[in-house]
Design a protein around this motif. Structure first.
Motif, short mmCIF file in Angstrom:
data_model
loop_
_atom_site.label_atom_id
_atom_site.label_comp_id
_atom_site.label_asym_id
_atom_site.label_seq_id
_atom_site.Cartn_x
_atom_site.Cartn_y
_atom_site.Cartn_z
N THR A 50 39.45 46.06 51.12
CA THR A 50 39.22 44.64 50.88
C THR A 50 40.39 44.07 50.09
OG1 THR A 50 38.10 45.05 48.79
CG2 THR A 50 36.72 45.07 50.80
N PRO A 51 40.48 42.74 49.98
CA PRO A 51 41.54 42.14 49.15
C PRO A 51 41.49 42.63 47.70
CG PRO A 51 40.62 40.48 50.60
CD PRO A 51 39.76 41.71 50.76
N CYS A 52 40.28 42.81 47.16
CA CYS A 52 40.17 43.30 45.78
C CYS A 52 40.74 44.72 45.67
CB CYS A 52 38.71 43.29 45.33
SG CYS A 52 38.48 43.86 43.62
N GLU A 53 40.39 45.58 46.61
CA GLU A 53 40.89 46.96 46.59
C GLU A 53 42.41 46.99 46.78
OE1 GLU A 53 36.94 49.25 48.27
OE2 GLU A 53 38.30 48.26 49.69
N ASP A 54 42.91 46.14 47.65
CA ASP A 54 44.36 46.07 47.83
C ASP A 54 45.06 45.64 46.54
OD1 ASP A 54 44.42 46.92 50.48
OD2 ASP A 54 44.30 44.89 51.29
N ALA A 64 31.26 48.54 44.51
CA ALA A 64 31.24 49.62 45.49
C ALA A 64 31.55 49.13 46.91
CB ALA A 64 29.89 50.32 45.47
N ALA A 65 31.25 47.87 47.20
CA ALA A 65 31.53 47.31 48.52
C ALA A 65 32.95 46.76 48.62
CB ALA A 65 30.52 46.22 48.86
N GLY A 66 33.70 46.82 47.51
CA GLY A 66 35.08 46.34 47.53
C GLY A 66 35.25 44.89 47.16
N ARG A 67 34.16 44.23 46.73
CA ARG A 67 34.25 42.81 46.33
C ARG A 67 34.66 42.73 44.86
NH1 ARG A 67 28.85 42.89 49.06
NH2 ARG A 67 28.28 43.63 47.03
#
Length: 173
Positions: A99-103, A123-126
């Motif tokens: 996700t953008p947050c993980e990136d 946990a969902a990448g948000r």
């Protein structure tokens, strides 16, 4: 003597059962090719059937990544040490893209800059609603895109409730 030989052959066959020695798989060959005790070497992990496990990790660097069944690294799945790894296998075998947050989090971590802000993802990448700077202790609220909500920054040691501030922000604008 012939009866003893037959008994010996039958008992040996019975003891071995149906097990047969299978040839090594490519994963097992790659794993076994790494010299014992070689410090810093990446050693592939294989499942009980000899296939590559979906997630591979380097013991020396701490990086993990997803691979195909043939052991090929899947681009965009590498995660640095100390971060939540990408979920390499799901019930349908698909890999969830970052996700953008993980990136943003992964882009901040490898540089190792002291005092750098590293986004927090769930946990969902948000983006989690509350973001904090580890170096300054200041916290603030963000929207679902990770953008700071004006007027929400709080100094270290101050309680913050971003779920309320997000709702207020949505209704005001």
């Amino acid at each position: 003597m012939a009866i003893l030989t037959i008994i010996l052959l039958v008992s040996t066959a019975f003891a071995l059962g149906d097990t047969m020695i299978r040839p090594k798989t490519p994963c097992e060959d790659a794993r076994d090719a790494v010299p014992y005790g070689l410090v810093g070497a990446y050693i592939p992990t294989c499942d009980a059937a000899g296939r590559y496990t979906p997630e591979q990790c380097s013991g020396s660097t701490g990086y993990c990544w997803c691979v195909t069944s043939s052991g090929q690294k899947i681009p965009g799945t590498e995660t640095p040490p100390g971060t939540a790894p990408v979920i390499c296998s799901t019930q349908n075998g698909a890999i969830r893209p970052k996700t953008p947050c993980e990136d943003a989090r992964n882009a901040a971590v490898p540089h190792g800059q002291v005092g750098a802000y590293i986004p927090t993802c769930d946990a969902a990448g948000r983006y989690t609603p509350e973001q904090c700077s580890g170096s300054t202790g200041y916290c603030w609220c963000v929207n679902s895109s990770g953008q700071k909500i004006q007027g929400t920054e709080t100094p270290p040691g101050t309680a913050i409730n971003c779920s309320t501030k997000v709702c207020i922000y949505i209704f005001i604008h």
